[in-house]
Design a protein around this motif. Structure first.
Motif, PDB file in Angstrom:
ATOM      1  N   ARG A 100       0.841  -1.200   0.000  1.00 50.03           N
ATOM      2  CA  ARG A 100       0.000   0.000   0.000  1.00 50.03           C
ATOM      3  C   ARG A 100       0.878   1.252   0.000  1.00 50.03           C
ATOM      4  O   ARG A 100       0.685   2.177  -0.797  1.00 50.03           O
ATOM      5  CB  ARG A 100      -0.908  -0.021   1.235  1.00 50.03           C
TER       6      ARG A 100
ATOM      7  N   ASP B  87      -6.063   3.318  -2.994  1.00 50.63           N
ATOM      8  CA  ASP B  87      -6.167   2.850  -1.622  1.00 50.63           C
ATOM      9  C   ASP B  87      -7.421   2.006  -1.409  1.00 50.63           C
ATOM     10  O   ASP B  87      -7.376   0.917  -0.816  1.00 50.63           O
ATOM     11  CB  ASP B  87      -6.179   4.059  -0.682  1.00 50.63           C
TER      12      ASP B  87
ATOM     13  N   TYR C  84      -7.065  -1.378  -3.239  1.00 53.61           N
ATOM     14  CA  TYR C  84      -6.043  -2.225  -2.623  1.00 53.61           C
ATOM     15  C   TYR C  84      -6.594  -2.878  -1.354  1.00 53.61           C
ATOM     16  O   TYR C  84      -6.481  -4.095  -1.159  1.00 53.61           O
ATOM     17  CB  TYR C  84      -4.788  -1.409  -2.302  1.00 53.61           C
TER      18      TYR C  84
END
Length: 409
Positions: free
Chosen positions: A369, A398, A401
């Motif tokens: 990340r 984000d 993920y």
């Protein structure tokens, strides 16, 4: 940074490397309009009964039985098959299933081994790599190579790969990183296993279903193709799940995804848009950044999937020592990839993406990340992308993920 970009723009650390040199390469690409829909199906594993049945048939690939150290029956890779690893043109011919997939069973027979003897798994991986790899990073994939890539994914769908084969197959997926990133599920409109460059050309609005920033003259594997063969599915996601068990293959796939992100960002304009895309005013309700954000989400999905498999395999014992696994991943990782700090207009072929400049790894490589978001932050700061747009891009990455990670953990 060599050209004045702000390192560590997310406030965590200095990236500690020079920005990559600007890559060279061709011009623009070409056509199509598709939706993004996903549904996953599994192809049944070719069991030992099938493998043994093949032994009784007269086939183009001779088979022999031997015994391994643990008395498990193993199958020798014939000398004629081994020779393909050193002859890319012959390997491509052997793995090319044809537009009608008439040779797909022959590809399965050549590649699917439950217990190859000795270094047979590594040989099979080398054949896959040789058959599907472009002849140089400056050269586009041919139609036959792209069809072979489809055939590999279809033949190995649901199969457990023998030891040593995974890195070669991972190199194949890395060579087709753009094509496998656009996979969202089987598609009735995907009528061929691979399409020529003309079919992937930009339309009059600068859009193509086959991705952004494509090299002219490059054929593309269409992993979404299934029809009219109901039992054929070339699902890269299922293949990645198998490859992620091997730390070297994991490193190859993880590196290719991060290289693709850097390649992609540096070709966007200063507003975070695709400069080739010029939708007609008022024709679509979606913003002109829709396809860019969709691509970024797919990249985050792929990296998130790798990390979820790592966590799952550590938990179920497939990876018995995750620290040792991570150390091997790091050993096989070329480095980190930063986007160039001025806009790049070249359109090199896919082989050049995973082969791009890599800088020194800093920070925790397995904190994926952070690795993704810091590259976006560095690029946005260096290119002076408006804060709202940069925040939206980071958020898209984000969200997807975390979602990809959560779906399996």
């Amino acid at each position: 940074m060599g050209d004045g970009g702000e390192a560590g723009a997310d406030g965590n650390e200095d990236l500690g490397q020079d920005a990559p040199p600007e890559p060279g390469g061709p011009d623009d690409p070409p056509d199509g309009r598709r939706r993004l829909v996903a549904r996953l199906r599994k192809h049944p594993l070719l069991g030992s009964a099938v493998a043994l049945a093949l032994l009784a048939t007269a086939t183009a690939v001779p088979i022999a039985l031997a015994r391994s150290g643990d008395d498990t029956p193993c199958r020798k890779v014939p000398a004629t098959t081994r020779a393909l690893a050193e002859d890319p043109a012959a390997a491509t011919r052997a793995l090319d299933p044809g537009d009608d997939l008439a040779r797909l069973d022959a590809v399965r027979e050549l590649l699917v081994y439950e217990h190859p003897c000795g270094d047979g798994g590594e040989v099979l991986g080398s054949i896959v790599d040789a058959a599907t790899r472009a002849t140089g990073v400056e050269n586009p994939h041919t139609l036959a190579q792209a069809r072979a890539a489809f055939a590999v994914a279809a033949a190995l769908n649901g199969a457990e790969l023998p030891d040593g084969m995974a890195p070669g197959v991972a190199r194949m997926l890395a060579q087709y990183v753009v094509d496998q990133n656009r996979y969202t599920g089987s598609d009735d409109d995907a009528v061929l296993p691979a399409v020529p460059a003309g079919s992937a050309a930009l339309d009059d609005e600068g859009w193509t279903a086959y991705g952004r920033f494509l090299a002219p003259g490059e054929a593309h594997a269409d992993f979404e193709h299934t029809q009219p063969y109901a039992d054929v599915e070339a699902d890269p996601e299922q293949l990645v799940a198998e490859l992620a068990k091997d730390p070297e293959a994991f490193a190859i796939l993880y590196s290719a995804e991060r290289a693709w992100l850097a390649y992609y960002l540096e070709r966007l304009d200063g507003q975070g848009r695709d400069p080739d895309y010029r939708p007609k005013p008022g024709k679509y309700e979606a913003p002109d950044t829709y396809w860019v954000d969709s691509d970024l989400e797919h990249m985050a999905d792929r990296v998130g999937a790798l990390m979820k498999y790592r966590a799952r395999y550590a938990r179920d014992g497939t990876v018995p020592d995750v620290t040792a696994f991570d150390a091997t991943v790091l050993r096989h990782t070329p480095g980190v990839y930063l986007a160039h700090t001025t806009q790049v207009t070249t359109r090199p072929p896919m082989a050049a993406i995973a082969a791009r400049y890599a800088g020194r790894v800093s920070g925790d490589l397995m904190d994926a990340r952070h690795q993704l978001l810091r590259v976006v932050s560095f690029w946005a700061s260096a290119r002076k992308v408006p804060k709202a747009r940069a925040d939206a891009m980071r958020q898209a990455i984000d969200d997807r993920y975390v979602r990809a990670l959560w779906l399996t953990i």
